[in-house]
Structures are given as structure tokens and as C-alpha cells.
Write a protein that holds these residues in place. Sequence first.
Motif, mmCIF file in Angstrom:
data_model
loop_
_atom_site.group_PDB
_atom_site.id
_atom_site.type_symbol
_atom_site.label_atom_id
_atom_site.label_comp_id
_atom_site.label_asym_id
_atom_site.label_seq_id
_atom_site.Cartn_x
_atom_site.Cartn_y
_atom_site.Cartn_z
ATOM 1 N N THR A 107 0.818 -1.215 0.000
ATOM 2 C CA THR A 107 0.000 0.000 0.000
ATOM 3 C C THR A 107 0.851 1.263 0.000
ATOM 4 O O THR A 107 0.524 2.253 -0.668
ATOM 5 C CB THR A 107 -0.915 0.006 1.230
ATOM 6 O OG1 THR A 107 -1.725 -1.164 1.211
ATOM 7 C CG2 THR A 107 -1.811 1.231 1.224
ATOM 8 N N GLU A 108 1.972 1.238 0.698
ATOM 9 C CA GLU A 108 2.810 2.445 0.784
ATOM 10 C C GLU A 108 3.436 2.833 -0.560
ATOM 11 O O GLU A 108 3.958 3.946 -0.712
ATOM 12 C CB GLU A 108 3.909 2.262 1.827
ATOM 13 C CG GLU A 108 4.818 1.081 1.609
ATOM 14 C CD GLU A 108 4.344 -0.185 2.345
ATOM 15 O OE1 GLU A 108 5.195 -1.054 2.602
ATOM 16 O OE2 GLU A 108 3.145 -0.279 2.662
ATOM 17 N N PRO A 112 2.659 7.718 -2.570
ATOM 18 C CA PRO A 112 3.741 8.245 -1.727
ATOM 19 C C PRO A 112 3.784 9.772 -1.743
ATOM 20 O O PRO A 112 3.262 10.421 -2.659
ATOM 21 C CB PRO A 112 5.004 7.666 -2.384
ATOM 22 C CG PRO A 112 4.635 7.566 -3.826
ATOM 23 C CD PRO A 112 3.173 7.178 -3.842
ATOM 24 N N ASN A 116 10.162 8.843 0.838
ATOM 25 C CA ASN A 116 10.705 7.522 1.147
ATOM 26 C C ASN A 116 11.715 7.116 0.072
ATOM 27 O O ASN A 116 11.349 6.790 -1.059
ATOM 28 C CB ASN A 116 9.578 6.492 1.228
ATOM 29 C CG ASN A 116 10.084 5.110 1.611
ATOM 30 O OD1 ASN A 116 11.279 4.905 1.840
ATOM 31 N ND2 ASN A 116 9.182 4.147 1.680
ATOM 32 N N TRP A 119 11.502 3.825 -1.991
ATOM 33 C CA TRP A 119 10.383 3.607 -2.917
ATOM 34 C C TRP A 119 10.869 3.090 -4.262
ATOM 35 O O TRP A 119 10.233 2.218 -4.866
ATOM 36 C CB TRP A 119 9.604 4.914 -3.106
ATOM 37 C CG TRP A 119 8.427 4.772 -4.042
ATOM 38 C CD1 TRP A 119 7.167 4.385 -3.718
ATOM 39 C CD2 TRP A 119 8.433 4.992 -5.452
ATOM 40 N NE1 TRP A 119 6.374 4.357 -4.835
ATOM 41 C CE2 TRP A 119 7.130 4.726 -5.918
ATOM 42 C CE3 TRP A 119 9.400 5.390 -6.366
ATOM 43 C CZ2 TRP A 119 6.770 4.841 -7.264
ATOM 44 C CZ3 TRP A 119 9.048 5.497 -7.706
ATOM 45 C CH2 TRP A 119 7.753 5.229 -8.142
#
Length: 512
Positions: A107-108, A112, A116, A119
Motif C-alpha cells: 500500500t505504501e 507516496p 521515502n 520507494w
Amino acid sequence: MTSLKLILFILAYIVINVKGICDRQSGPVGSIECSFNPDFDKKQWNTCLTNNYIQRQSQGREKCADQTDIYCTYACMPEVYYVRDGNVVDTCACNDSLVPPTSSLPTECLSPDGSNCDWYKNCLERKYSCQGSSTEHLFMYTTIFCNLYIKHKNVFTDRALRWINDGRKCLQVALVPFIRPFVNGTCQEIHDAAFDAFKSCNIKPYPEEGSISAYAWLQNALDTFYECQNDPQANDFGHVYQEFKLTIDLIQTSWNNQINLNKNQFDQIAVDIAHRIAKFLMAPSERWGWYAYGIPLSIQRSISTYKQMTIALLVADLPGIINDTLIPPVNITNIEFKELIQKLKNALVKGDLQIQNDNGIFYVSQMGHCIDMKCHATIDDIMAPPYGSKITVPKSNEEWANFEQQVSSEFNTDWEDNNSDNNELLRTQSYEDRKRIHTAEQHRLNGDTAFKLNNYQQSIDLYTKSITLDKNPITYMKRAIAFFKLDNFDSSIQDCSQVLSINSKDIQGYFI
């Protein structure tokens, strides 16, 4: 009419955001539905995303209807193609009979905010395996530089910190549409999108900390960089990262015609060549980064009669990049990196960069230092000897004697064949000419003695005295070898050129 259209738009928006699958407060992020927007001609996929992501991805042009909403749907056309009305392309088009696609990514990954740094590896690289392509190094360096910002953010002013942070987030968010389950991009498209976003994200990131005029200096700098005016030798990070353009002679290939290969195939060949060069130079991958990608090819034959391809070779000191700061260094010399680059140049000049793999036999015949990001132009070009003409440089007195005899014999034979008037000229020489040539011969013999004693600089001085009196090609050849022994390749090549200018048919002129 306008009021009716507005009412229909509001009703459609209510259907999407209230009765749809995207709850304004709980999402879930990444859920997808097929919906109609009156500004487009047909239904398209809509993804439930955070309001923060939508604003950043659209540069503030799109947002949830209510600013208190955490989530709302974002249509495919504006997210993927930056189009706000008109026709819906096949990638985005849907109908009620289709089952909404789902993503296998965490999900992350799906919405975004750009902060992060993992990623790229955990999300983008997880969907697209770009190993062996021009995008391989992109994933690594975007992660490295993202983390450099975090590690050294205390060196920036508050305003600069906001600008740099927004810029790196912008770069990441620009690539997020590629992970949508209805988008099937390519590694090359990701590569191109990243390059396209680089300039705009650095000049005008969202949200802006000032007008574009406040960054006019940056725009000019980037314009200059893109127009190939920056020399990488003077670049702030040239001590840890350099790029070269290699010209490759295609000695033998497994394909019939270059144009039958696509960009990704050429990139894979380029990467394999880079890795094999690294292995030849004994440069371990955990210490040095070696990446390559294909440059648009020429199908013209080179002066060596072989067809050629060109690749961009990127060499990096990985620990140096990770440990470096974003503050422009002053007079930094990376001795190990400099020695590796010199080792690469030496191998090319000696004709050692011959690569053989499943794709064929490749010979690196030329290398230049790139002066812009996309390697449109180069400086400090160096040449390898023609393929197959490499001669072993004498290592012992016996080898030197054999080589000298071979060179002298070939020159004398060829000189007699191609200069019928030369003997007559010798018979009619004046006393002064004979004395000059005799003195030149004595200097050359003394130079030979110095060379055999490994006194290469002394031999160069003596050969130079001989050449001053008599421009004998044999003496040029011997001085070229002495220069070669001292790693003075430019001078060595110049002497070889002199040999060829005197006798262009003699292969010994290509010995370097």
C-alpha cells in the motif's frame, strides 16, 4: 447550458467520491473503479489516492473537492498523461464489464509523498526489472541521492532545504504513475520520464518557495548543462563519477543488421560490455559502479572497415558517492578513482579492450570524455590501434633486437620499393648531409643503449636529437615505444602518426 453542465459535473463527482469505493477519510488507497467524467469522451480508471499526492503529482492543478478530505479519486488521464479533458486513450479506458485491476505492490507504494528513498527499490524496481538496461543505474542513483539529502540536510538554509526537499519529492512522484496496474510501461519510458522531470522538478518544484525568477540562475545553469557547455573534469562531482562515450567496432555479431535490434537489446549489450571491461580491469562491483547504455547508432563503416556502435559508459566510486556531501568540494583528488580511469585509458590505447560474448566480438576503438548528461559531445578523445594490429612491446633485450630487426627490414624494403629516387639521392649527397646523417645515427644508437638499460627518458632525449638531424621513421618508432614505456601515450601516438605520414602502408605505425 453552463449551469446544466456544472450540475452534471457535480453529480458525477458525488458519484465518484461518495457512492464510489474511495472513502474520504479512510480510502483505501490504491482501490480502483471505472467512472465517467464529463470532461472526457468515455469512462476511465480512477484510483483512490491521498489529497497530498494528487496535489504534488499535478503540481497543484488538481485536488480533492473538499480540502478536509484525506482521500479522493484521481482519474487516469490527468495522472498518467497530464490531460484534463478530451479523448481517453486505451491505457486508461474502461467499461462496466471489466473487473478493476489490482496492484500486488504494498500500500505504501501507491500514493507516496516522495520522501521515502526506498520507494524506487521496493516499488518501482519491484514492478519493472530493468537490469541490463539504461535504467539500471537510474534506480540506484535516485536512491543514493535521495539518501544524501537526508544525511546532509543540516548544511542547507531553511529555504534551500524546502526547495531541495520539494525537488526530490517531485522527481519520485513523477514516476509513480508507472506502478498503476493498468499502466504497462517500459524501462526506456521510465528512463525518459526521469530525465524529462529532472529540469522542471529542480527549477519549479511544488509547492514553490518563490517565483520562477527567483531560480533564474538555476535555470540558466541547467540550460547550460543541457547545452553541453560544462566540462566534467571541472564538475563538482567529477572525483566520484565520470561518463565516457565508447566507439565499438563490431568485429563479429550474432545479428544480421543493427536496425533489427531495439533500444533495450542494445542497452543490454552495452551493459554486458561495461561489466566485462570492469572484470578485465579487476574493478569489483561492490567498489566501483559500471553502467552503460546505447547511443543512437551509425550504420556507416568506420575507417577500419568495421561497422560501429556507440555506448555511454558511466563509472562511479560507490563508497565515494555514499560518503560524499552535497557541498561542492574544493580541490578534492580521488587518487583511486583517478588511477582506475587512467587504467581504463591505458587498456584502450594498448588495444586490450576486446570483448567476446554470446552477441559477438566487440573492439573498443575510441573513447571520449562526455561533457554533458546525455553525452552529445566529448573531449580528450583517444584512439586504440586498429583491430588485429596490436604488437607486443619488447620486454627484453632479445625481444628488442628482434623487433628492431623486423622494423628495420620492413622499412628498408618498403622504402626501396616506394622511393626509387632515394638511392640516387643518397649517391649525390654532399659531405655535410652525410655527416648530419652519420651524427643522427650515432644519437639513435646511443638512444638504443639507454633504452636497453631502461633509461627511457634518456633514450627519448637521444632519439629527439637524432630526429632533429634526420627524420628517420625508425627513430620515430623507437621514440614512440620509449614514450609508451613512460605512459606518455599522447606523445607516443604523435610519433606513430609521424611514422604513418612518412609511410602510410607500414602497419608498425599502429603498434601502440
